[in-house]
Design a protein around this motif. Sequence first.
Motif, PDB file in Angstrom:
ATOM      1  N   ARG A   1      32.627  39.791  36.121  1.00 24.32           N
ATOM      2  CA  ARG A   1      33.345  38.561  35.764  1.00 24.32           C
ATOM      3  C   ARG A   1      33.139  37.485  36.830  1.00 24.32           C
ATOM      4  O   ARG A   1      32.876  36.323  36.510  1.00 24.32           O
ATOM      5  N   THR A   2      33.223  37.865  38.095  1.00 28.43           N
ATOM      6  CA  THR A   2      33.003  36.912  39.189  1.00 28.43           C
ATOM      7  C   THR A   2      31.578  36.366  39.155  1.00 28.43           C
ATOM      8  O   THR A   2      31.362  35.161  39.334  1.00 28.43           O
TER       9      THR A   2
ATOM     10  N   GLU B   1      31.325  33.903  36.289  1.00 22.78           N
ATOM     11  CA  GLU B   1      32.019  32.654  36.617  1.00 22.78           C
ATOM     12  C   GLU B   1      31.221  31.827  37.623  1.00 22.78           C
ATOM     13  O   GLU B   1      31.173  30.597  37.529  1.00 22.78           O
ATOM     14  N   ASP B   2      30.587  32.493  38.596  1.00 19.48           N
ATOM     15  CA  ASP B   2      29.741  31.780  39.557  1.00 19.48           C
ATOM     16  C   ASP B   2      28.533  31.152  38.861  1.00 19.48           C
ATOM     17  O   ASP B   2      28.130  30.029  39.175  1.00 19.48           O
TER      18      ASP B   2
END
Length: 93
Positions: A71-72, A75-76
């Motif tokens: 998820r990170t 998102e990045d």
Amino acid sequence: MVSGLAAVLGRILATALPGTASRGSTTLIVVIGAYLLVVILLGTCIFVPSVVLGRARQSFRRRVQANPVLRTAVEDDLATWRDPHGTASYGPL
């Protein structure tokens, strides 16, 4: 698609069936078996990938929700991603 290709192949093989039947029932069974195997192969090669691709986005969203590291990373990527055509939404989501 599969039924159309199977029909074309069936018509081609139907012209050969009278000559094949005169050679014996074993040859006829082999030709019919080969036809059925080709139809199954067509179905597998056309139907299975379409089902997998149809569910890929949904599966990816579940993975993103379940895995915080993924998820990170998504998102990045979203923070720096720009649409090359100007109107599309973000890639896999």
